[in-house]
Design a protein around this motif. Structure first.
Motif, mmCIF file in Angstrom:
data_model
loop_
_atom_site.group_PDB
_atom_site.id
_atom_site.type_symbol
_atom_site.label_atom_id
_atom_site.label_comp_id
_atom_site.label_asym_id
_atom_site.label_seq_id
_atom_site.Cartn_x
_atom_site.Cartn_y
_atom_site.Cartn_z
ATOM 1 N N ARG A 61 0.710 -0.862 -0.062
ATOM 2 C CA ARG A 61 0.302 0.062 0.307
ATOM 3 C C ARG A 61 0.617 1.393 0.336
ATOM 4 N NH1 ARG A 61 -3.061 -3.447 -1.451
ATOM 5 N NH2 ARG A 61 -4.785 -3.650 -0.226
ATOM 6 N N SER A 62 0.461 2.157 -0.698
ATOM 7 C CA SER A 62 1.047 3.317 -0.808
ATOM 8 C C SER A 62 0.200 4.941 -0.224
ATOM 9 C CB SER A 62 1.636 3.920 -1.877
ATOM 10 O OG SER A 62 2.146 3.030 -2.799
ATOM 11 N N ALA A 63 0.646 5.201 0.033
ATOM 12 C CA ALA A 63 -0.633 6.665 0.432
ATOM 13 C C ALA A 63 -0.138 7.993 -0.953
ATOM 14 C CB ALA A 63 0.712 7.492 1.985
ATOM 15 N N LEU A 64 0.536 8.447 -1.839
ATOM 16 C CA LEU A 64 0.353 9.510 -2.334
ATOM 17 C C LEU A 64 0.433 9.036 -3.535
ATOM 18 C CD1 LEU A 64 2.341 11.801 0.335
ATOM 19 C CD2 LEU A 64 -0.537 11.965 -0.008
ATOM 20 N N ARG A 65 0.380 9.566 -4.782
ATOM 21 C CA ARG A 65 0.229 9.516 -6.061
ATOM 22 C C ARG A 65 2.008 10.163 -6.611
ATOM 23 N NH1 ARG A 65 -4.271 8.844 -9.744
ATOM 24 N NH2 ARG A 65 -3.687 9.689 -11.366
ATOM 25 N N TYR A 66 2.794 9.674 -6.878
ATOM 26 C CA TYR A 66 3.879 9.884 -6.753
ATOM 27 C C TYR A 66 4.042 10.845 -8.286
ATOM 28 C CZ TYR A 66 9.364 9.890 -7.627
ATOM 29 O OH TYR A 66 10.867 10.125 -7.446
ATOM 30 N N GLU A 67 3.746 12.456 -7.875
ATOM 31 C CA GLU A 67 3.441 13.047 -9.199
ATOM 32 C C GLU A 67 3.760 14.533 -8.191
ATOM 33 O OE1 GLU A 67 0.275 11.893 -11.312
ATOM 34 O OE2 GLU A 67 -1.454 12.819 -9.445
ATOM 35 N N LYS A 68 3.740 15.704 -8.797
ATOM 36 C CA LYS A 68 3.005 17.228 -8.759
ATOM 37 C C LYS A 68 3.727 17.006 -7.427
ATOM 38 C CE LYS A 68 -1.217 17.240 -10.599
ATOM 39 N NZ LYS A 68 -2.724 17.566 -10.473
ATOM 40 N N SER A 69 3.539 18.037 -6.275
ATOM 41 C CA SER A 69 4.913 18.400 -5.356
ATOM 42 C C SER A 69 4.293 17.377 -4.661
ATOM 43 C CB SER A 69 3.207 18.937 -4.005
ATOM 44 O OG SER A 69 2.029 18.806 -3.869
ATOM 45 N N THR A 70 4.068 16.035 -4.331
ATOM 46 C CA THR A 70 4.872 14.674 -4.177
ATOM 47 C C THR A 70 5.639 14.721 -4.152
ATOM 48 O OG1 THR A 70 3.090 14.178 -3.270
ATOM 49 C CG2 THR A 70 4.505 12.227 -3.428
ATOM 50 N N ARG A 71 6.277 14.214 -5.955
ATOM 51 C CA ARG A 71 7.193 13.768 -6.446
ATOM 52 C C ARG A 71 8.876 14.525 -5.754
ATOM 53 N NH1 ARG A 71 8.013 11.042 -11.421
ATOM 54 N NH2 ARG A 71 9.722 11.114 -12.222
ATOM 55 N N GLU A 72 7.934 16.296 -6.039
ATOM 56 C CA GLU A 72 9.201 17.253 -5.356
ATOM 57 C C GLU A 72 9.746 16.885 -4.889
ATOM 58 O OE1 GLU A 72 7.921 21.677 -6.754
ATOM 59 O OE2 GLU A 72 6.526 21.325 -8.237
ATOM 60 N N LEU A 73 8.572 16.683 -3.349
ATOM 61 C CA LEU A 73 9.181 16.511 -1.974
ATOM 62 C C LEU A 73 10.361 15.151 -1.688
ATOM 63 C CD1 LEU A 73 5.607 17.043 0.149
ATOM 64 C CD2 LEU A 73 7.972 19.085 0.013
ATOM 65 N N ILE A 74 10.078 13.939 -2.189
ATOM 66 C CA ILE A 74 10.102 13.129 -2.078
ATOM 67 C C ILE A 74 12.093 13.176 -2.698
ATOM 68 C CG2 ILE A 74 10.488 10.605 -3.134
ATOM 69 C CD1 ILE A 74 7.768 10.421 -2.365
ATOM 70 N N HIS A 75 11.031 13.819 -4.308
ATOM 71 C CA HIS A 75 13.366 14.088 -4.676
ATOM 72 C C HIS A 75 13.775 14.992 -4.050
ATOM 73 C CE1 HIS A 75 15.431 14.854 -8.587
ATOM 74 N NE2 HIS A 75 14.235 13.274 -8.877
#
Ligand SMILES: [Zn+2]
Ligand SMILES: [Zn+2]
Length: 260
Positions: free
Chosen positions: A99-113
């Protein structure tokens, strides 16, 4: 830094100071170090714990059902029940669920990057705060004995200086009161970065890369395996395969998941 502390981008720590002192000190800190959105750096008058502006917060979209009941892949068609996807039907993974919490795109992608490649370790807290509420229900139902982060090879650990999966696993361990083990699962073989590889190449690349330090300690245990992003799942599948060989039952949790 203690788990309940927050840290400004400039490194100033605001621990749980007495309320009267906080009323005096916090406005001064805000004046000196105005609260900025972790993602777009916009000024936020009321930052809250997550410290994202409303627009970036809206961009952190949760993974929503219906999902594959095994690998957690979201289906494109809204409505309907969770069910097995074609891949999990044809080739059941070695974990019971992911299970994953968030879609890996937009602000989530930027934060994780920024967290992972920009070395902004402090971003683990907003990411954990954003992700955990979407995983609470699943974790409560799974009933884990132990949390294990996907380990890094010691060479990669020296390069990066931290294991992002461990930092996330620490937040999850505290939230759900589940013990964390840093040493049970080890990465014993160096692997090339997965980013440019195809799904088949990724699976081949990580084969035999992990081992259990003391297999007897994990036999019969229910384990939450934590990583930052689920892409093809090759890494968490290989870890889960090793854990299954040791007699453990694994569910995988990630902050985010790539969506097709
Ligand atoms: Zn923002
Ligand atoms: Zn699936």
């Amino acid at each position: 830094m203690a788990p309940d502390e927050t840290r400004t981008d400039t490194g100033v720590t605001r621990s749980r100071m007495p309320a009267a002192l906080s009323r005096i000190v916090s406005p001064l800190l805000d004046l000196l170090f105005p609260p900025l959105c972790h993602c777009c750096r916009a000024f936020i008058p009321e930052p809250g714990e997550v410290r994202l502006c409303p627009s970036c917060r809206e961009g952190a979209l949760p993974i929503e059902g219906p999902l594959c009941s095994c690998c957690g892949r979201p289906f494109a068609t809204p409505g309907g029940m969770d069910h097995l996807c074609g891949d999990c039907t044809l080739s059941p993974p070695p974990f019971v669920a992911a299970r994953s919490a968030l879609r890996y795109e937009k602000s989530t992608r930027e934060l994780i990057h920024s967290f992972k490649y920009g070395y902004k370790v402090m971003l683990r807290r907003p990411l954990g705060l954003l992700a955990a509420p979407h995983l609470d229900h699943f974790v409560a139902g799974f009933g884990a004995d132990l949390i294990l982060p996907v380990p890094l090879h010691v060479k990669r650990l020296r390069q990066r200086g931290f294991n992002q999966a461990l930092l996330v696993a620490e937040i999850f361990s505290r939230r759900w009161g589940i013990p964390l083990s840093r040493t049970d699962l080890r990465r014993t073989r160096w692997t090339e970065p997965q980013v440019t590889l195809s799904a088949a190449e990724r699976a081949e690349n990580v084969r035999g890369a992990f081992s259990l330090a003391k297999p007897a300690e994990l036999a019969g245990k229910r384990v939450l395996l934590v990583d930052d992003v689920y892409t093809t799942g090759s890494t968490v599948k290989e870890c889960s395969r090793v854990l299954r060989e040791g007699g453990a039952v694994t569910a995988v949790l990630t902050l985010a998941r790539g969506v097709d």
